[in-house]
Write an enzyme that holds these catalytic residues in place. Structure first.
Site, PDB file in Angstrom:
ATOM      1  N   ASP A 163     -22.160 -21.452  24.100  1.00 11.75           N
ATOM      2  CA  ASP A 163     -20.835 -21.417  24.709  1.00 11.75           C
ATOM      3  C   ASP A 163     -19.907 -20.690  23.731  1.00 11.75           C
ATOM      4  O   ASP A 163     -19.755 -21.111  22.593  1.00 11.75           O
ATOM      5  CB  ASP A 163     -20.345 -22.862  24.908  1.00 11.75           C
ATOM      6  CG  ASP A 163     -19.498 -23.024  26.140  1.00 11.75           C
ATOM      7  OD1 ASP A 163     -18.571 -22.212  26.324  1.00 11.75           O
ATOM      8  OD2 ASP A 163     -19.744 -23.972  26.913  1.00 11.75           O
ATOM      9  N   ASP A 208     -16.176 -19.105  27.779  1.00 12.77           N
ATOM     10  CA  ASP A 208     -15.197 -20.062  28.297  1.00 12.77           C
ATOM     11  C   ASP A 208     -13.952 -19.340  28.832  1.00 12.77           C
ATOM     12  O   ASP A 208     -13.462 -18.388  28.218  1.00 12.77           O
ATOM     13  CB  ASP A 208     -14.797 -20.978  27.122  1.00 12.77           C
ATOM     14  CG  ASP A 208     -14.018 -22.196  27.543  1.00 12.77           C
ATOM     15  OD1 ASP A 208     -14.547 -22.978  28.350  1.00 12.77           O
ATOM     16  OD2 ASP A 208     -12.887 -22.384  27.048  1.00 12.77           O
ATOM     17  N   GLU A 264     -17.080 -17.991  32.610  1.00 17.07           N
ATOM     18  CA  GLU A 264     -16.471 -19.044  33.421  1.00 17.07           C
ATOM     19  C   GLU A 264     -15.217 -18.487  34.079  1.00 17.07           C
ATOM     20  O   GLU A 264     -14.291 -18.069  33.381  1.00 17.07           O
ATOM     21  CB  GLU A 264     -16.084 -20.247  32.548  1.00 17.07           C
ATOM     22  CG  GLU A 264     -15.487 -21.379  33.375  1.00 17.07           C
ATOM     23  CD  GLU A 264     -14.628 -22.355  32.579  1.00 17.07           C
ATOM     24  OE1 GLU A 264     -14.486 -23.500  33.026  1.00 17.07           O
ATOM     25  OE2 GLU A 264     -14.076 -21.968  31.528  1.00 17.07           O
ATOM     26  N   HIS A 297     -19.456 -29.809  33.373  1.00 18.97           N
ATOM     27  CA  HIS A 297     -18.831 -30.874  32.603  1.00 18.97           C
ATOM     28  C   HIS A 297     -17.341 -31.035  32.897  1.00 18.97           C
ATOM     29  O   HIS A 297     -16.666 -31.818  32.227  1.00 18.97           O
ATOM     30  CB  HIS A 297     -19.033 -30.585  31.108  1.00 18.97           C
ATOM     31  CG  HIS A 297     -18.363 -29.305  30.708  1.00 18.97           C
ATOM     32  ND1 HIS A 297     -18.792 -28.075  31.157  1.00 18.97           N
ATOM     33  CD2 HIS A 297     -17.259 -29.069  29.962  1.00 18.97           C
ATOM     34  CE1 HIS A 297     -17.982 -27.143  30.684  1.00 18.97           C
ATOM     35  NE2 HIS A 297     -17.042 -27.717  29.957  1.00 18.97           N
ATOM     36  N   ASP A 298     -16.825 -30.285  33.852  1.00 13.83           N
ATOM     37  CA  ASP A 298     -15.403 -30.393  34.205  1.00 13.83           C
ATOM     38  C   ASP A 298     -15.164 -30.949  35.610  1.00 13.83           C
ATOM     39  O   ASP A 298     -14.019 -31.158  35.997  1.00 13.83           O
ATOM     40  CB  ASP A 298     -14.737 -29.005  34.137  1.00 13.83           C
ATOM     41  CG  ASP A 298     -14.736 -28.419  32.739  1.00 13.83           C
ATOM     42  OD1 ASP A 298     -14.589 -29.183  31.768  1.00 13.83           O
ATOM     43  OD2 ASP A 298     -14.891 -27.186  32.615  1.00 13.83           O
TER      44      ASP A 298
END
Ligand code: GLC
Length: 535
Positions: A100, A202, A265, A326-327
């Protein structure tokens, strides 16, 4: 592009949230040693790559998405030597490793920011976004933080504000600075040289902001239940045209190292998202497509968005699909346990690279977190938006703490772990885990699924019907998105084939002639016989 170069097209990506996957040193927090121990499990599932959420040094204000050193490992996760053995173990198992990259912002504890905030004249001042107060005092403009409140934080020492799209502890870097670019590109090279196979970048659509710092306009469609930042349209804070130049540079950095992948993302509507493949595909290999994650679980809506996505892709742009991360609330809770199987079938049979979020393969649900156990800073800032419920420890077995850790984990284990865990599902042929395995195995050996074309078939109500095709193979996917039975019949033509994978596992191998009756919450992947004539 050779097959070896395009592993990320046909492969399945498995997202690991390192804090919650496996603890190996008994501190209640997952770590690299734990991931190494569990990599054979990921290989057993049939995934081709793991993407690790951030593992770098960080004060953990946003659990690793606030980095204070881009080229080291957080001691809670291990050391660089541990990382090297993780990489070696993964590669021995045939798994790629994706890291990431968080380039939009650093931690406020990063030495770059510490220097930057020292004085207006500091050489690192330009690395971040500093502005004078508005003429009458107060914040420089109306920009809002994604995590609630103004995106500007006042710094008393130098009398200016800095911009943070997320927490005040996550100041945004100034991506118009060539020094910032060079620094992050070097960090990328550091990991690529070590052998990582790519990055998930990200909030990549946030990197560049308006250079005139104009106010964002109000959002006429804002509803009180939306996150507060939605009150404004992010015209000047995200999705700026200049971001594509930065992404092309990142792509060039990855290309220096051969067959690596660049994933981004991006929460944008499909028509904006597809621009992130870049001019002549010079951008991201995979701009993450969250449409399934955000859409209501309704067959006609989903059919429509698959169609919109498929027809919007640029020539040669490879699709991808995401059901959980994870969000976002866990898919098994969003759509219900029965439909979670249908969701898995959809994810693994659509055209494009699927990302599987750890635990979704066993149907882990969103956990209710008691107030004193809440860890996500967003929970305190935006009511109802906390993300801890989808980050609870992986449920390996029925022993204490679900086999995740010998001590109390950093987030509570979901109370359903004694029934819902890997060990139980492994030995149950009809479990959702084994459904995932059967689907992934089928994808691997069926070119029509791995790389074939996509053709929607006319269907109504709660039925989703499409064909994947790569001559001479044709696969029909029939998914019932409701609890009521339905029938699959072609509007014209002839249907004949064999069920390759059924959602409950009890119809595999069944012959289909003319019509297929589906029970409620049932799906089937059918290998079509040559005599099938499609409408
Ligand atoms: C991304 C991450 C999220 C994080 C945010 C700020 O959206 O997925 O977890 O909080 O960026 O870094």
């Amino acid at each position: 592009m050779s097959r070896a170069d395009s592993w990320w097209r046909e492969g399945v990506i498995y997202q690991i949230y390192p804090r919650s996957f496996q603890d190996s040193n008994g501190d209640g927090v997952g770590d690299l040693g734990g991931i190494i121990r569990r990599l054979p499990y990921v290989a057993e599932l049939g995934a081709d790559a793991v993407w690790l959420s951030p593992i770098f040094p960080s004060p953990m204000a946003d659990f690793g998405y606030d980095i204070c050193d881009y080229t080291d490992i957080h001691p809670a996760f291990g050391t660089l030597a541990d990382f090297d053995s993780l990489l070696a173990t993964a590669h021995q198992l045939g798994l790629k490793v994706i890291l990431d990259l968080v380039p939009n912002h650093t931690s406020d504890q990063h030495p770059w920011f510490r220097e930057s905030r020292e004085a207006r004249e500091n050489p690192k001042r330009e690395w971040y976004l500093w502005r004078d107060p508005a003429p009458g005092g107060g914040v420089p403009n109306n920009w809002l933080s994604e995590f609630g409140g103004s995106a500007w934080e006042y710094d008393r020492r130098t009398g200016q504000y800095y911009y943070h799209a997320f927490l005040p502890a996550q100041p945004d870097l100034n991506w118009r600075s060539s020094e910032v670019r060079a620094a992050i590109y070097d960090a990328m090279r550091f990991w690529l040289r070590r052998g990582v196979d790519g990055f998930r970048v990200d909030v990549i659509w946030h990197l560049i902001k308006d250079d005139q710092f104009r106010d964002n306009p109000p959002n006429p469609d804002y509803h009180g239940s939306d996150p507060p930042s939605r009150a404004l349209l992010p015209f000047y804070t995200a999705d700026q045209p200049e971001v594509h130049e930065v992404i092309a540079q990142m792509r060039s950095v990855t290309e220096e190292f051969g067959a690596r992948v660049l994933i981004g993302e991006i929460y944008l509507p499909i028509e904006r998202l597809v621009a992130y493949y870049g001019r002549d595909l010079s951008g991201l290999h995979l701009p993450l497509n969250f449409s399934l994650l955000l859409a209501p679980w309704q067959a006609r809506t989903i059919a429509g968005l698959i169609e919109q996505y498929e027809t919007s892709l640029p020539p040669g742009g490879w699709p991808n699909w995401v059901l959980g991360n994870h969000d976002q609330p866990r898919v098994a809770t969003r759509v219900g346990a029965d439909q979670a199987r249908i969701a898995a079938m959809l994810l693994l049979t659509l055209r494009g690279t699927p990302t599987v979020y750890y635990g979704d393969e066993i149907g882990m649900s969103e956990a209710a977190i008691a107030p004193d156990k809440i860890r996500d800073p967003v929970a305190a800032r935006i009511s109802g938006r906390g993300r801890d419920g989808c980050r609870t420890p992986m449920q390996w077995d029925g022993t204490s703490n679900a086999g995740f850790s010998p001590v109390e984990p950093w987030l509570p284990v979901s109370p359903n772990f004694s029934e819902l865990n890997v060990e139980r599902q492994r030995s149950d042929q009809d479990s959702i885990f084994n459904l995932f395995r059967r689907l992934i195995r089928l994808r691997r050996r069926t070119p029509a699924l791995a790389s074939g074309s996509y053709h929607p078939l006319v269907a109504s109500g709660d039925l989703l019907l499409y064909v994947r095709q790569k001559q001479p193979d044709r696969i029909l996917v029939a998914l019932n998105l409701s609890g009521d039975p339905t029938a699959v019949e072609l509007s014209s033509g002839t249907l004949a084939g064999t069920v390759a994978v059924s959602s409950a596992g009890d119809r595999d191998g069944e012959e289909v002639h003319g019509r297929l009756d589906l029970r409620g919450n049932e799906g089937a992947v059918i290998a079509l016989a040559p005599e099938t004539i499609l409408p």
